[in-house]
Design a protein around this motif. Structure first.
Motif, short mmCIF file in Angstrom:
data_model
loop_
_atom_site.label_atom_id
_atom_site.label_comp_id
_atom_site.label_asym_id
_atom_site.label_seq_id
_atom_site.Cartn_x
_atom_site.Cartn_y
_atom_site.Cartn_z
N ASP A 149 1.02 -1.20 0.04
CA ASP A 149 -0.10 0.13 0.10
C ASP A 149 0.91 1.36 0.06
N ASP A 150 1.98 1.25 0.42
CA ASP A 150 3.02 2.42 0.65
C ASP A 150 4.03 2.32 -0.18
N MET A 151 3.74 1.71 -1.44
CA MET A 151 4.61 1.68 -2.52
C MET A 151 5.47 3.12 -2.85
N GLN A 152 4.58 4.14 -2.72
CA GLN A 152 4.86 5.23 -3.29
C GLN A 152 6.02 6.14 -2.21
N VAL A 153 6.33 5.41 -1.33
CA VAL A 153 7.45 6.01 -0.38
C VAL A 153 8.47 5.94 -1.22
N GLN A 154 8.91 4.96 -1.99
CA GLN A 154 9.97 4.81 -2.74
C GLN A 154 10.18 5.88 -3.99
N HIS A 155 9.09 6.28 -4.50
CA HIS A 155 8.94 7.59 -5.28
C HIS A 155 9.48 8.84 -4.48
N ASP A 156 8.94 9.17 -3.39
CA ASP A 156 9.06 10.11 -2.45
C ASP A 156 10.71 10.32 -2.07
N LEU A 157 11.20 8.90 -1.80
CA LEU A 157 12.61 9.06 -1.23
C LEU A 157 13.44 9.38 -2.30
N LEU A 158 13.04 8.64 -3.60
CA LEU A 158 14.05 9.27 -4.74
C LEU A 158 14.12 10.49 -5.17
N ASP A 159 12.71 11.03 -5.00
CA ASP A 159 12.63 12.74 -5.32
C ASP A 159 13.42 13.25 -4.12
N THR A 160 13.45 13.04 -2.88
CA THR A 160 14.22 13.75 -1.78
C THR A 160 15.66 13.74 -1.85
N VAL A 161 16.19 12.18 -2.39
CA VAL A 161 17.49 12.30 -2.77
C VAL A 161 17.97 12.87 -4.18
N ALA A 162 17.18 13.17 -5.19
CA ALA A 162 17.46 13.98 -6.21
C ALA A 162 17.76 15.23 -5.79
N SER A 163 16.81 16.00 -4.64
CA SER A 163 17.04 17.32 -4.57
C SER A 163 18.40 17.38 -3.51
N LEU A 164 18.72 16.45 -2.84
CA LEU A 164 19.92 16.35 -2.10
C LEU A 164 21.07 16.27 -2.91
N VAL A 165 21.01 15.69 -4.13
CA VAL A 165 22.18 15.71 -5.05
C VAL A 165 22.30 16.95 -5.66
N ASP A 166 21.11 17.58 -6.27
CA ASP A 166 20.98 18.93 -6.92
C ASP A 166 21.38 20.16 -5.94
N GLN A 167 21.21 19.71 -4.38
CA GLN A 167 21.93 20.75 -3.74
C GLN A 167 23.33 20.56 -3.16
N GLY A 168 23.98 19.71 -3.65
CA GLY A 168 25.18 19.35 -3.44
C GLY A 168 25.66 18.51 -1.98
#
Length: 347
Positions: A287-306
């Motif tokens: 039911d909570d599959m979308q947490v993986q979408h969320d965490l990938l988006d979070t890490v993408a932001s962390l990457v783009d912030q350096g």
């Protein structure tokens, strides 16, 4: 479409172990995206599946659980993405993989590609990022802090096999998002240098006694006793060390597949053992599959912030059978530093 597949489990030095093939392009339905694959990462799960699971009769099995690409079509139930979006993801081990020009993948396990990375650099991240994140925060229960405002805690995490793909991102997440002290294991000069560059506070050699080396760090006052273990390989070999080193109520999270493990050894200290398998949510339609979408988006932001950097270690060139056989060979030898990536198809 071009793809790399196989029909039967064969040694990697057999040319038929991975073959260049032409397969029909899949279609997206429901919550699936159709992605044009541009770059891939290669993981130990690739060779483990190749060695143990043959294709269905009359079919080719396509491996690959790390990809970067462009959404070219969407199913009728898709709401998170649209054609033209640049994405990265690890996929679903029960479906055809990313070693192909096109792949279908459920949008709930897909993230926005880090804009600051090349396709190959981004392809190194998804599977290991999800694995490391779930180990640290879902299983080991480390407290997540705000990047740039991380306060030291009394938690000390031992990471064994730290120079590989999972360790390379786990060290960064632990240092940038928790206040834990990180003790990483690495044996070769290049792997020691790698984990130090990623932020490991101390490095021990897993070719020697982990218990002795860590106890020396504790006795010298350099670290507090171990509270958490991220066991990324050879758990059965180091299990006694973990039990000896961990504080009571400490936690062990593992990702490998030991044939035998005497878990009752953890009872006297009331330790807990956790097994991380990042495909669990997609495999079982959680039911909570979308947490993986969320965490990938979070890490993408962390990457783009350096805050986080790519873990790509080696680019083997085009996505084809010859280069993928080379990638599997290196991973089977257990000597890869960082992630192996490939990019693009023959025109």
């Amino acid at each position: 479409m071009k793809a790399v597949g196989y029909t039967e489990s064969l040694p990697i030095n057999d040319p038929k172990s991975l073959q260049d093939v032409e397969l029909p392009k899949p279609m997206a339905n429901g919550r699936d995206l159709l992605v044009r694959v541009r770059a891939i990462g290669v993981n130990p799960v690739d060779f483990k599946v190749r060695q143990s699971a043959a294709a269905e009769p009359g079919q080719f099995k396509v491996l690959g659980w790390d990809a970067v690409g462009e959404v070219v079509a969407t199913g009728e139930g898709v709401s998170l993405f649209k054609p033209g979006d640049q994405v990265y993801y690890a996929g679903d081990v029960t479906r055809q993989g990313s070693n192909a020009e096109y792949q279908i993948v459920d949008e709930r396990i897909v993230g926005r590609k880090p804009a600051s990375l090349s396709d190959a650099e981004a392809a190194a991240l998804p599977l290991t990022t999800i694995t490391a994140w779930e180990m640290l925060f879902d299983h080991l229960g480390l407290e997540q802090q705000q990047p740039g405002n991380v306060h030291p805690t009394d938690q000390v995490i031992l990471v064994t096999g730290a120079a590989g793909g999972v360790g390379s991102i786990l060290i960064q997440l632990a240092k940038k998002l928790t206040g834990a002290t990180v003790v990483a294991s690495a044996s070769r000069p290049e792997s020691r240098e790698w984990v130090e560059s990623l932020g490991a506070d101390f490095v021990v050699n897993h070719r020697e006694s982990l218990q002795r080396q860590v106890e020396q760090l504790v006795s010298e006052g350099k670290i507090a006793p171990i509270t958490h273990v991220a066991s990324l390989n050879a758990t059965d070999q180091y299990f006694d060390d973990y039990v000896a080193l961990l504080q009571p109520f400490g936690k062990i999270a593992m990702i490998d597949d030991p044939a035998e493990l005497d878990v009752m050894k953890i009872k006297p200290k009331s330790l807990s053992l956790h097994i991380e398998f990042m495909f669990a949510r997609s495999m079982h339609g959680a039911d909570d599959m979308q947490v993986q979408h969320d965490l990938l988006d979070t890490v993408a932001s962390l990457v783009d912030q350096g805050v986080i950097r790519t873990t790509a270690g080696k680019n083997l060139g085009l996505i084809n059978a010859e280069n993928l056989r080379a990638a599997h060979t290196e991973l089977e030898a257990g000597k890869a530093v960082g992630k192996i990536v490939l990019e693009g198809f023959e025109k």
